[in-house]
Design an enzyme around this catalytic site. Structure first.
Site, PDB file in Angstrom:
ATOM      1  N   GLY A 137       2.987  18.766   2.649  1.00 46.61           N
ATOM      2  CA  GLY A 137       1.843  19.085   1.803  1.00 46.61           C
ATOM      3  C   GLY A 137       2.018  18.892   0.328  1.00 46.61           C
ATOM      4  O   GLY A 137       1.055  19.051  -0.427  1.00 46.61           O
ATOM      5  N   GLU A 148       8.386  19.404   6.230  1.00 50.62           N
ATOM      6  CA  GLU A 148       7.860  18.183   6.858  1.00 50.62           C
ATOM      7  C   GLU A 148       7.092  17.336   5.862  1.00 50.62           C
ATOM      8  O   GLU A 148       5.878  17.177   5.985  1.00 50.62           O
ATOM      9  CB  GLU A 148       6.874  18.565   7.963  1.00 50.62           C
ATOM     10  CG  GLU A 148       7.454  19.255   9.131  1.00 50.62           C
ATOM     11  CD  GLU A 148       6.385  19.952   9.960  1.00 50.62           C
ATOM     12  OE1 GLU A 148       6.719  20.423  11.036  1.00 50.62           O
ATOM     13  OE2 GLU A 148       5.218  20.025   9.522  1.00 50.62           O
ATOM     14  N   GLY A 166       5.390  14.210   4.098  1.00 53.07           N
ATOM     15  CA  GLY A 166       4.932  12.869   4.447  1.00 53.07           C
ATOM     16  C   GLY A 166       4.628  12.121   3.154  1.00 53.07           C
ATOM     17  O   GLY A 166       5.399  11.284   2.692  1.00 53.07           O
ATOM     18  N   TYR A 198     -12.242  11.266   1.072  1.00 53.16           N
ATOM     19  CA  TYR A 198     -11.930  12.451   0.260  1.00 53.16           C
ATOM     20  C   TYR A 198     -12.359  12.297  -1.200  1.00 53.16           C
ATOM     21  O   TYR A 198     -12.051  13.158  -2.019  1.00 53.16           O
ATOM     22  CB  TYR A 198     -10.417  12.739   0.264  1.00 53.16           C
ATOM     23  CG  TYR A 198      -9.744  12.563   1.601  1.00 53.16           C
ATOM     24  CD1 TYR A 198     -10.086  13.376   2.681  1.00 53.16           C
ATOM     25  CD2 TYR A 198      -8.769  11.595   1.792  1.00 53.16           C
ATOM     26  CE1 TYR A 198      -9.469  13.211   3.913  1.00 53.16           C
ATOM     27  CE2 TYR A 198      -8.152  11.431   3.020  1.00 53.16           C
ATOM     28  CZ  TYR A 198      -8.510  12.235   4.073  1.00 53.16           C
ATOM     29  OH  TYR A 198      -7.903  12.070   5.286  1.00 53.16           O
ATOM     30  N   CYS A 254     -19.410  -4.303   5.027  1.00 54.52           N
ATOM     31  CA  CYS A 254     -20.873  -4.292   4.944  1.00 54.52           C
ATOM     32  C   CYS A 254     -21.361  -2.860   4.798  1.00 54.52           C
ATOM     33  O   CYS A 254     -21.978  -2.302   5.713  1.00 54.52           O
ATOM     34  CB  CYS A 254     -21.460  -4.925   6.201  1.00 54.52           C
ATOM     35  SG  CYS A 254     -20.790  -6.558   6.462  1.00 54.52           S
ATOM     36  N   TYR A 284      -0.999   7.346   4.030  1.00 53.12           N
ATOM     37  CA  TYR A 284      -2.341   7.422   4.618  1.00 53.12           C
ATOM     38  C   TYR A 284      -3.218   6.226   4.217  1.00 53.12           C
ATOM     39  O   TYR A 284      -4.425   6.358   4.072  1.00 53.12           O
ATOM     40  CB  TYR A 284      -3.008   8.755   4.236  1.00 53.12           C
ATOM     41  CG  TYR A 284      -2.171   9.948   4.632  1.00 53.12           C
ATOM     42  CD1 TYR A 284      -2.039  10.306   5.973  1.00 53.12           C
ATOM     43  CD2 TYR A 284      -1.479  10.700   3.678  1.00 53.12           C
ATOM     44  CE1 TYR A 284      -1.242  11.379   6.351  1.00 53.12           C
ATOM     45  CE2 TYR A 284      -0.678  11.782   4.057  1.00 53.12           C
ATOM     46  CZ  TYR A 284      -0.573  12.110   5.390  1.00 53.12           C
ATOM     47  OH  TYR A 284       0.222  13.166   5.766  1.00 53.12           O
TER      48      TYR A 284
END
Ligand code: LLP
Length: 424
Positions: free
Chosen positions: A244, A281, A283, A325, A352, A382
């Protein structure tokens, strides 16, 4: 005027004498020429530096790389070589990790709705442990117990009721969440009691993850405090505090480093008397700033009194984050990285859809022209992992650069790949 902020570039970014940018000792324009655009370019040294920083900060075997941020065989191997374990959240992520040669016992299996087949696959492979997310999943593990082999180790994902300050779609620690066992309503305690009594599983720890792209150290400290308080009576060997940690995407943003994050978490755990091993963890903080995406500018449309649209050869299929987001990005020209960025344009893709926007209001050099290679930095997390084939646009390749050399680690999709699943 409005120069590119330096902290959005990978560690080995280097401005050459002609003002152009090299990463890993390889000029970005050479990468574009060799592999075409769009292309994801990863600074391999940056990836390794962040892995090493995490392992040095938290300790060996205490860092589990969240593969959802970016996964391919080369990345799985790199994280494994650097001593990280891998968080895999689906059968697919586990399959890629195993295909890369990562031993199953270096993988932790996650997910809020694991199927019976996925659990069977994880157990048969011999993953290190399974992070259990619901009572239904405990039912499924009990169903599988008769099949062997042995008792799977599990941790329980707890929802600590801590609001992380981030986009609501990627906040997960609050009570209103599909993830984990709710602490406040007693589900967490009921889950621990049931797991401890069950002969089908071996409970080794507790887990939480409050959300993603979190900048406030105080949110992490609060989660550690709540989890430490809950976990204390059970005295389990492991406590995982999730990933996070946020990263800076645009000028003016400043995120804690991995070492600073570690200090906050580990100091909090120490002062709370936590005796379990503390795992994390990460990422995004491992991979986001390692990559830039290179595009080619194909169309520039000036609408007087309205705005200028600059369209590139990718878009929402290789970076869905702006549309999902409202995330911001920077843009720069690799041919003149230090140049003024005095114009404002809307950077769009080739899909499109009017919402196919990469940067709503991008600062770009005034001499930007059709044919230019344009880069968006901080696309390592991501981006590729959430890419799609919308409009049957082929997925870009992934190139690693290091010590003056580039290597293709994922090839570009070809048109034939687009019909490879069709059976008729
Ligand atoms: N652990 C668990 C259980 C997670 O669910 C996640 C991310 C992580 C670790 C890694 O979090 P990180 O260190 O990367 O923040 N697609 C969104 C992010 C979704 C994150 C999902 N879970 C985005 O592009 O911002």
């Amino acid at each position: 005027m409005n120069p590119l902020p330096h902290n959005v570039l990978p560690d080995t970014a280097h401005v050459l004498s002609d003002g152009s940018l090299a990463i890993g000792g390889v000029p970005l324009l050479d990468v574009a020429a060799q592999y075409g655009t769009p292309v994801f370019v990863y600074d391999e040294q940056h990836l390794r530096n962040r892995c090493r920083e995490a392992v040095e900060s938290f300790g060996a075997n205490r860092v589990v790389y969240a593969t959802k941020a970016f996964l391919c065989k080369a990345m799985a191997r790199l994280a494994h070589e650097e001593g990280l374990m891998l968080d895999v959240a689906t059968a697919g992520e586990l399959y890629v990790a195993l295909s890369a040669g990562v031993p199953a016992d270096r993988c932790v299996f996650h997910g809020n709705n694991k199927s019976l087949a996925e659990l069977r696959y994880a157990i048969a492979s011999g993953v290190h442990h399974i992070n259990v997310d619901s009572f239904d999943e405990l039912d499924r593990l009990e169903t599988l117990a008769s099949e062997g082999p042995g008792k799977p180790r599990i941790a329980l994902r707890i929802t600590p009721g801590v609001e992380a300050h981030t986009h609501e779609f990627i906040a997960t620690g609050q009570d209103d969440s599909k993830f984990g066992f709710n602490l406040g309503n007693g589900d967490a305690l009921r889950a621990v009691t049931r797991a401890q009594r069950s002969s089908a599983v071996e409970l080794i720890g507790l887990h939480c993850h409050i959300g993603s792209n979190v900048f406030a150290a105080s949110s992490f400290a609060r989660a550690a405090e709540v989890m430490a308080g809950f976990a204390a009576p059970f005295d389990l060997p492991e406590l995982t505090l999730g990933g996070g940690l946020g990263v800076a995407y645009v000028g003016g943003e400043e995120a804690p480093t991995i070492s600073e994050w570690a200090r906050v978490l580990l100091d909090a755990c120490r002062s709370l008397g936590v005796r379990s091993a503390v795992n994390v963890e990460p990422g995004r903080s491992i991979v986001a700033n390692a990559a830039v995406t290179l595009y080619t500018v194909g169309t520039i449309k000036q609408i007087p009194g309205v705005r200028t649209y600059v369209a590139v050869d990718g878009g929402m299929s290789d970076n869905a984050r702006p549309i999902l987001y409202g995330s911001g990005y920077e843009a720069f020209l690799p041919r003149a990285v230090l140049g003024d960025r005095s114009d404002r344009v809307r950077l769009v893709g080739k899909h499109c859809e009017s919402g196919d926007i990469l940067i709503n209001d991008a600062a770009v050099p005034a001499d930007l022209r059709v044919g230019d290679v344009l880069a968006t930095p901080v696309t390592g997390a991501y981006g590729y992992s959430m890419s799609s084939n919308y409009n049957m646009v082929t997925r870009p390749p992934v190139v690693f650069v290091r010590n003056g050399e580039s290597r293709l680690v994922v090839r570009r999709q070809e048109l034939a790949d687009l019909v490879s699943l069709d059976v008729d």
